[in-house]
Design an enzyme around this catalytic site. Structure first.
Site, short mmCIF file in Angstrom:
data_model
loop_
_atom_site.label_atom_id
_atom_site.label_comp_id
_atom_site.label_asym_id
_atom_site.label_seq_id
_atom_site.Cartn_x
_atom_site.Cartn_y
_atom_site.Cartn_z
N SER A 85 0.83 -1.20 0.00
CA SER A 85 0.00 0.00 0.00
C SER A 85 0.88 1.26 0.00
O SER A 85 1.65 1.47 -0.92
CB SER A 85 -0.97 -0.04 1.18
OG SER A 85 -1.99 0.92 1.04
N ASP B 11 -10.16 -4.82 -4.14
CA ASP B 11 -9.54 -3.80 -3.29
C ASP B 11 -10.35 -2.50 -3.31
O ASP B 11 -10.45 -1.87 -4.36
CB ASP B 11 -8.11 -3.54 -3.78
CG ASP B 11 -7.28 -2.72 -2.80
OD1 ASP B 11 -7.86 -1.93 -2.05
OD2 ASP B 11 -6.05 -2.88 -2.81
N HIS C 149 -8.07 -5.31 0.21
CA HIS C 149 -6.79 -4.61 0.42
C HIS C 149 -6.00 -5.36 1.48
O HIS C 149 -6.00 -4.99 2.66
CB HIS C 149 -7.06 -3.16 0.84
CG HIS C 149 -5.87 -2.27 0.77
ND1 HIS C 149 -5.23 -1.98 -0.42
CD2 HIS C 149 -5.19 -1.59 1.74
CE1 HIS C 149 -4.23 -1.16 -0.19
NE2 HIS C 149 -4.17 -0.91 1.11
#
Length: 221
Positions: free
Chosen positions: A115, A169, A200
């Protein structure tokens, strides 16, 4: 120098993996994956898990948390605080330099991130004229993609890239990851792209695929 958690798979590591966590997590977030990732045949590897600085994050009501950069809005085109990204890249470069001082040159250092950490990984990779062993970018995107080509250092695209993303996601949409992979390919990077039916997060299949990708690059010379 950032505070870190470190794990070594054997004495006198010949390779290092610097792994950047996501927003609001810390360096301990990915330590538990090591038993699933590390293969018995690998040479000794040092895993370095740094803690991002604590800072207010605009999109989260300016609540202080560990973050590699500020997030101003949800729109990916304007999400990343470019000055914050640049500052984190400098901190990561200091960790790479420390590995060289400890006997692991940049050519044997992998930079990985999830991320936000993956965004910093890709930003750092674009700026490196001395190639790392590889870049690992999970559930992420290239920050400031419109200026990525201008940031590309000569020789940076010699670094192989492993990218993985969840098809469900809601934080960094799959399309953003796909577009970033396409951009990196346009810039001359060899990108190994994977998608998994997950949100995610990370999954076991992804970690095993990453292990498969790392194995030939960890051939002990």
């Amino acid at each position: 120098m950032l505070e870190t958690i470190e794990r070594e798979t054997g004495p006198s590591p010949r390779y290092s993996v610097i792994w950047l966590h996501g927003l609001g997590a810390d360096g301990g977030d990915f330590v538990p994956i090591l038993p699933e990732l590390v293969r018995p045949a690998w040479p000794a590897v040092r895993f370095v898990f740094p803690h991002a600085p604590v800072r207010p994050v605009t999109i989260n009501n300016s609540v202080p948390m560990r973050a590699w950069y500020d997030i101003r809005e949800a729109d990916l085109a304007n999400r990343a605080d470019e000055a914050g990204v640049a500052a984190s890249v400098e901190r990561v470069e200091a960790l790479v330099a420390r590995e060289a001082q400890r006997g692991v040159p940049a050519s044997r250092v992998f930079l990985a991130g999830f991320s936000q950490g993956g965004a910093v990984t890709l930003a750092a990779g674009l700026r490196r004229s001395e190639a790392l062993a590889g870049l690992v970018a999970l559930s992420t995107y290239v920050p400031a993609a419109q200026t990525a080509a201008a940031a590309l250092a000569v020789g940076a695209n010699a670094q192989p890239v492993f990218m993985a993303h969840g098809t469900q996601d809601p934080v960094v949409p799959l399309r953003a990851g796909e577009q970033s992979a396409a951009l990196l390919r346009d810039l001359g990077f060899a990108v190994d792209w994977h998608a998994y039916p997950m949100p995610h997060s990370v999954c076991l299949e992804e970690i095993r695929d990453l292990g498969d990708w790392l194995s030939p690059r960890l051939a002990d010379a």
